[in-house]
Scaffold this active site. Structure first.
Site, PDB file in Angstrom:
ATOM      1  CG  HIS A 188      10.728 -49.107  -8.448  1.00 50.16           C
ATOM      2  ND1 HIS A 188      11.738 -49.551  -9.274  1.00 50.16           N
ATOM      3  CD2 HIS A 188       9.570 -49.356  -9.116  1.00 50.16           C
ATOM      4  CE1 HIS A 188      11.234 -50.046 -10.375  1.00 50.16           C
ATOM      5  NE2 HIS A 188       9.911 -49.927 -10.310  1.00 50.16           N
TER       6      HIS A 188
ATOM      7  N   GLY B 144       7.631 -45.313 -14.760  1.00 45.68           N
ATOM      8  CA  GLY B 144       8.709 -44.560 -15.396  1.00 45.68           C
ATOM      9  C   GLY B 144      10.038 -44.647 -14.676  1.00 45.68           C
ATOM     10  CG  ASN B 145      10.273 -45.967 -10.691  1.00 47.00           C
ATOM     11  OD1 ASN B 145      10.622 -45.056  -9.963  1.00 47.00           O
ATOM     12  ND2 ASN B 145       9.052 -46.493 -10.639  1.00 47.00           N
TER      13      ASN B 145
END
Length: 263
Positions: free
Chosen positions: A174, A179-180
């Site tokens: 992460h 936006g991961n």
């Protein structure tokens, strides 16, 4: 037949069919699939644009009344990121490097959250799971973890198993403040595209099983459920491409006998 074996068989059939249809015969399908992947990936993260609205934003530049500007920007960002993924998958065979992943994230949030684009997380990241709060690695750990991850990825073959593992390992790190998930799914599709597989959409209705499978993996329960879901989605996507390729072959045969492709 397992989903993995079915995927391998259908990939061989699709490769054979592609050699027998005119160039560009699948462009319509590929265009529709790209819009669908943008819609589904954003919808999983809470974007409120429907599939039809996403198409209007991307194809016509239309602003959807009553929908947040952020949702429009996320659609534009994701579509551009996906185009970049498919372009480098087809033209560039260098190993996927850390700079590529940071650039991918930059594209994912370029307009919607430009202040974090391509920048590793500087704060703690948490997610609520069915067994409590899961704490992702601390920001100070991210550079080292990403270096190890990219070293593994650069040497791994472009197979579905690599693509799915890359997704899981990336999400476990992460590395960005936001936006991961979108970046992980695009990275997965980059590996698939490099291996000659079509990109895969994880649909909003898949979200409960998808999140549950990730939570199982993160809690040490293994990745069987996650891989099973993704192999099933890839298998279904190959069916769509096979059907389109067969139809294109039928039209290009001009009345001649078409010899079926067997697995």
């Amino acid at each position: 037949m397992t989903a993995s074996a079915s995927v391998s068989s259908k990939k061989r059939q699709l490769d054979a069919l592609k050699r027998r249809v005119r160039p560009g015969a699948l462009e319509g399908l590929e265009h529709s699939q790209r819009i669908d992947i943008t819609y589904t990936s954003n919808a999983i993260e809470g974007n409120t644009l429907t599939a039809g609205e996403t198409a209007l934003v991307l194809e016509k530049g239309i602003t959807i009344s009553g929908k947040p500007l952020k949702d429009h920007l996320e659609a534009i960002d994701h579509a551009r990121a996906l185009s970049w993924v498919l372009e480098i998958a087809s033209k560039d065979d260098h190993p996927i490097m850390e700079a590529d992943i940071r650039n991918l994230h930059h594209l994912v949030v370029a307009n919607s959250k430009p202040e974090i684009a391509g920048q590793y997380a500087d704060s703690a990241r948490y997610v609520n799971t069915n067994v409590g709060v899961f704490n992702f690695p601390a920001p100070v750990e991210i550079p080292g973890l990403m270096e190890v991850f990219c070293r593994w990825l650069s040497a791994a073959p472009s197979t579905p198993r690599t693509a799915f593992e890359a997704h899981r390992r990336f999400v476990a790190i992460h590395p960005f403040n936001d936006g991961n998930g979108r970046t992980a799914r695009l990275l997965m599709n980059l590996v698939l595209a490099r291996g000659g597989y079509p990109p895969v959409a994880i649909r909003p209705e898949d979200r409960p099983d998808y999140i549950a499978a990730l939570e199982i993996d993160q809690s040490g329960g293994g990745h069987v459920a996650f891989d099973k879901l993704l192999f099933e989605r890839l298998d279904q996507t190959l069916d769509i491409y096979l059907d389109a390729a067969r139809q294109a072959q039928d039209r290009s045969a001009e009345g001649g006998k078409v010899i079926p492709i067997r697995s």
